[in-house]
Design an enzyme around this catalytic site. Structure first.
Site, PDB file in Angstrom:
ATOM      1  N   CYS A   1     -15.749   6.588   2.229  1.00  0.00           N
ATOM      2  CA  CYS A   1     -17.100   7.181   2.176  1.00  0.00           C
ATOM      3  C   CYS A   1     -17.443   7.875   3.478  1.00  0.00           C
ATOM      4  O   CYS A   1     -18.379   8.667   3.544  1.00  0.00           O
ATOM      5  CB  CYS A   1     -18.152   6.114   1.931  1.00  0.00           C
ATOM      6  SG  CYS A   1     -17.788   5.061   0.541  1.00  0.00           S
TER       7      CYS A   1
ATOM      8  N   SER B   1      -7.677  -0.628   4.427  1.00  0.00           N
ATOM      9  CA  SER B   1      -8.934  -1.063   5.024  1.00  0.00           C
ATOM     10  C   SER B   1      -9.635   0.050   5.811  1.00  0.00           C
ATOM     11  O   SER B   1      -9.873  -0.069   7.004  1.00  0.00           O
ATOM     12  CB  SER B   1      -8.661  -2.268   5.946  1.00  0.00           C
ATOM     13  OG  SER B   1      -9.857  -2.842   6.397  1.00  0.00           O
TER      14      SER B   1
ATOM     15  N   GLU C   1       0.857  -1.189   0.000  1.00  0.00           N
ATOM     16  CA  GLU C   1       0.000   0.000   0.000  1.00  0.00           C
ATOM     17  C   GLU C   1       0.890   1.235   0.000  1.00  0.00           C
ATOM     18  O   GLU C   1       1.756   1.373   0.866  1.00  0.00           O
ATOM     19  CB  GLU C   1      -0.906  -0.023   1.245  1.00  0.00           C
ATOM     20  CG  GLU C   1      -1.549   1.299   1.611  1.00  0.00           C
ATOM     21  CD  GLU C   1      -2.453   1.874   0.534  1.00  0.00           C
ATOM     22  OE1 GLU C   1      -3.225   1.102  -0.059  1.00  0.00           O
ATOM     23  OE2 GLU C   1      -2.366   3.100   0.273  1.00  0.00           O
ATOM     24  N   ALA C   2       0.660   2.108  -0.985  1.00  0.00           N
ATOM     25  CA  ALA C   2       1.501   3.294  -1.117  1.00  0.00           C
ATOM     26  C   ALA C   2       1.313   4.247   0.068  1.00  0.00           C
ATOM     27  O   ALA C   2       2.261   4.894   0.511  1.00  0.00           O
ATOM     28  CB  ALA C   2       1.187   4.009  -2.433  1.00  0.00           C
TER      29      ALA C   2
ATOM     30  N   ASP D   1     -12.052   0.188  -7.593  1.00  0.00           N
ATOM     31  CA  ASP D   1     -12.227   1.427  -8.353  1.00  0.00           C
ATOM     32  C   ASP D   1     -11.339   1.528  -9.595  1.00  0.00           C
ATOM     33  O   ASP D   1     -11.547   2.407 -10.429  1.00  0.00           O
ATOM     34  CB  ASP D   1     -11.930   2.644  -7.455  1.00  0.00           C
ATOM     35  CG  ASP D   1     -13.000   2.846  -6.387  1.00  0.00           C
ATOM     36  OD1 ASP D   1     -13.948   2.044  -6.331  1.00  0.00           O
ATOM     37  OD2 ASP D   1     -12.871   3.817  -5.618  1.00  0.00           O
TER      38      ASP D   1
ATOM     39  N   ARG E   1     -47.750   2.102 -10.809  1.00  0.00           N
ATOM     40  CA  ARG E   1     -49.100   2.181 -11.372  1.00  0.00           C
ATOM     41  C   ARG E   1     -49.215   3.353 -12.342  1.00  0.00           C
ATOM     42  O   ARG E   1     -49.868   3.264 -13.373  1.00  0.00           O
ATOM     43  CB  ARG E   1     -50.138   2.282 -10.248  1.00  0.00           C
ATOM     44  CG  ARG E   1     -50.191   0.983  -9.429  1.00  0.00           C
ATOM     45  CD  ARG E   1     -51.134   1.101  -8.257  1.00  0.00           C
ATOM     46  NE  ARG E   1     -52.522   1.095  -8.712  1.00  0.00           N
ATOM     47  CZ  ARG E   1     -53.554   1.391  -7.940  1.00  0.00           C
ATOM     48  NH1 ARG E   1     -53.362   1.746  -6.675  1.00  0.00           N
ATOM     49  NH2 ARG E   1     -54.776   1.356  -8.419  1.00  0.00           N
TER      50      ARG E   1
ATOM     51  N   TYR F   1     -46.273  -3.596   4.427  1.00  0.00           N
ATOM     52  CA  TYR F   1     -47.115  -2.454   4.769  1.00  0.00           C
ATOM     53  C   TYR F   1     -47.609  -2.529   6.206  1.00  0.00           C
ATOM     54  O   TYR F   1     -48.134  -3.538   6.654  1.00  0.00           O
ATOM     55  CB  TYR F   1     -48.329  -2.373   3.841  1.00  0.00           C
ATOM     56  CG  TYR F   1     -49.469  -1.565   4.424  1.00  0.00           C
ATOM     57  CD1 TYR F   1     -49.294  -0.198   4.678  1.00  0.00           C
ATOM     58  CD2 TYR F   1     -50.685  -2.157   4.756  1.00  0.00           C
ATOM     59  CE1 TYR F   1     -50.323   0.553   5.255  1.00  0.00           C
ATOM     60  CE2 TYR F   1     -51.718  -1.412   5.320  1.00  0.00           C
ATOM     61  CZ  TYR F   1     -51.532  -0.065   5.570  1.00  0.00           C
ATOM     62  OH  TYR F   1     -52.527   0.671   6.134  1.00  0.00           O
TER      63      TYR F   1
END
Lengths: 443, 443
Positions: free
Chosen positions: A30, A26, A20-21, A274, A433, A417
């Site tokens: 977001c 991990s 990992e640069a 990504d 509908r 519902y």
């Protein structure tokens, strides 16, 4: 890390090395807007697993601040630069996963590399943005690009009392929505005092002279806007230079071409996340969608296959969701514009209904736009904008799209519902509908 | 009314007469607990459309307090008793829709017809229960039966400060859930002070002597429990006596047999709603599910077909939802027990996850139980119990069941993720991943 941990689960004997640069692995990118906005206390809260945990529990050899500088697919080796020791070495591999991710899109504009112009990608960005946000002298913030991250960051800075301007080159923010639905977001943003300027392109960034070079102004066709910090929210581009140099096939937007098992064009080399392409199940076309959900799924599939199992990633339907102030926004499938571009003749209808039984207090309201194919009634996409409790209903339509259901099927679904949760016809079914009537009218 | 209004839309020329034995048509019976609990201000708020509106806008001749006493399918006529005028007359028909609904199940127990023992079905019940709830002398309430309505009513009375006892003959409330998930509801009920007594059958009801006969006690094997009002929450039975007398075929639980167009066994006679059967898409068996969603859909289908259109009701997957205190509950498909009864060999797994990104404050938690078929991995059912924002996610699984998706498909779905809405793997997908491991383990 998803590929690595799934490979580990399937094959306890594998030697797994992760380069990992940066400093972190991990983590939830977001979550950065929620860190900057103050909902999340500290950067460490965004870490899912530390390198130590990965080493101790999963026996994955994670080496941070190690930058892979070249891949030799013939010699089956990678060249790695270890930043801390400042030395370069070579390591052989049997199987290679390229998971280089994406980087914030940075158009070639004068001054864009100034330190006060930042993307929202790494935890270095996170720390830097949080430092700005919590700095009492940070009063003026410009967000360039009105996509998901841009708008989430706009809200985060408003919470700190900053004056926020969003500059959007197109005629509406949220380019992944149709204009009529994006308009609903404009109102929300203005409601919290964000200055949204559409049709406003950026010409450059100018650091203030005589100061610490730590702030400046954004130049637009309509003049300069002072900025203590600029947030780049113009989307991301796949980080595929390494793959390109190694001779791997690239596709749309320069993302790495993969098959449904996440295999690249070179045997024994995989890609996920990504940096890689996906298949859009509705349009049937390859797409570059840089989202954590897709990345996790692709990584899992690559890991399982590397371990000798069998898994496939059957594609995306283009689902996304966010919240701007108290307005929730979601979309899935194709917009009207995208449906036309993909060659569909489509109808689109919009309904506005209450979220819960209308006779309950605070029932809330939501708008649903459905896009469906003429003739077949096949669902093509949906957009939702509404009050709390509305947007996650996009999942029903995302599941329907995944299964290639029609508008008629959506009407028939047995959705849940009770008065606190829905009206007797769920809002997405009321939308269906109306779409059915529109389909009948154009037949 | 759904059948009538859909028939009207398709055929402006039809003469449509609706006979209703009670005073009201077109109201939300599901809203009654929220009226009694005080969320809904008055009974009229539960009306969707008044008879006047139906007459004026849709030209439907609604006659309330008109009881149909017989159907002659050979003469094609109905015999009607008009309560207000106390006279009986006969009216011919070309097409007849039987939508007689269901009535609260009332076992033959001594004293069950006392006026202080009430079902929760009509707006007369609603008014009567609200009168009791708001009466300061109403302190002790017994709910017989721990189903959805029973528990919603228990909570409504607790809000008024009453002491509420729930008597449940089985070993857990919410018979439509497996015992392990129903246990979670017990805790919520006890948390608001409800006395939940499982394995407690009711022997009878005794009115207090010397008083206005307006209260009494419930006799159980463990002694008598004083009650100012008793709420019957033991489920409903189809009101199919009229259909039976007319010679229509009845099925499971005495509900009217219908085909996918809602046609009964007699030509030109249709049935829809709580009096009719449905097909369960997962078990493949006929089921009697008395829910407003099903009733509205069936009515719509009958109305469209009567008007010369074509629509079908392709069945249910058994979705239901409610909220007990702040605990949300939902289910769809088959429970473990139902799956076994339907002849499936199934696995069941339970996961507990946060509802939103775990690093956000008030992320909430939810438990998901998935039931899937061994070998094929076909999804058979799910149950959810959790904090606010959890239960409506059952719709994703309901849609997946409808489309006959597998556990593997559920993992692949493109569901919406952003930190305020979900973790990167949606809780239902985390559940699917655990179910997949369980399936692999039993192969």
């Amino acid at each position: 890390m998803s590929a690595a941990s799934n490979a580990r689960k399937g094959r306890p004997d594998l030697e797994i090395v992760v380069f990992e640069a940066g400093e972190w692995v991990s983590y939830s990118a977001c979550g950065i807007p929620y860190l900057v906005g103050g909902d999340v206390k500290e950067v460490d809260d965004l870490l899912v697993r530390t390198p130590r945990e990965l080493r101790d529990r999963l026996h994955i050899d994670v080496r941070t601040q190690h930058r892979v500088t070249a891949v030799d697919v013939h010699e089956r080796s990678v060249e790695v630069h270890a930043d801390r020791k400042d030395r370069t070495f070579t390591l052989g591999f049997d199987e290679l996963v390229i998971a280089t991710g994406a980087k914030p899109f940075r158009p070639e504009l004068p001054g864009i590399d100034a330190p006060w112009v930042r993307g929202v990608q790494t935890l270095v960005d996170a720390n830097e943005l949080l430092r700005h946000a919590s700095d009492v002298s940070c009063r003026e913030v410009v967000v360039v690009g009105g996509g998901y991250i841009g708008l989430e960051m706009a809200e985060a800075f408003v919470r700190w009392g900053a004056t926020v301007t969003v500059l959007e080159a197109a005629d509406h923010v949220m380019g992944s929505l149709d204009a009529d639905f994006a308009e609903r977001i404009h109102a929300s943003l203005r409601g919290i005092g964000v200055d949204v300027r559409t049709n406003t392109g950026v010409l450059g960034f100018e650091s203030r002279k005589g100061e610490s070079n730590d702030r400046g102004s954004v130049t637009t066709e309509d003049g300069a806007i002072p900025a203590d910090v600029v947030v780049l929210g113009m989307g991301v581009a796949p980080s595929s230079e390494l793959a390109d140099a190694a001779g791997l096939a690239l596709g749309v937007k320069g993302a790495i071409v993969v098959d449904r098992q996440q295999r690249t064009s070179v045997d024994g080399v995989w890609a996920a996340g990504d940096c890689a392409l996906s298949q859009h199940r509705v349009s049937g076309q390859p797409v570059h969608i840089a989202l954590g959900t897709v990345a996790n799924k692709q990584g899992r599939v690559a890991g399982i296959n590397i371990a000798g199992g069998y898994a496939t990633f059957p594609g995306v339907v283009g689902t996304a969701i966010t919240k701007v102030c108290n307005t929730e926004v979601a979309r899935t499938g194709l917009t009207e514009g995208e449906a036309a571009a993909a060659g569909f003749s489509a109808i689109a209808t919009t309904t506005e209904t209450s979220i819960r039984a209308g006779y309950l207090p605070d029932a809330g309201s939501m708008a649903v736009k459905l896009v469906a194919e003429r003739g077949t009634g096949l669902l093509l996409g949906a957009q939702i904008v509404g009050d709390e409790g509305s947007a996650k209903r996009i999942d029903t339509i995302a599941t329907a799209l995944w299964s290639r259901l029609t508008v008629g099927d959506l009407i028939d679904l047995d959705l849940a519902y009770a008065p606190p949760f829905s009206s007797v016809w769920d809002p997405v079914q009321t939308a269906a509908r109306k779409a059915e009537r529109a389909l009948a009218a154009v037949e």
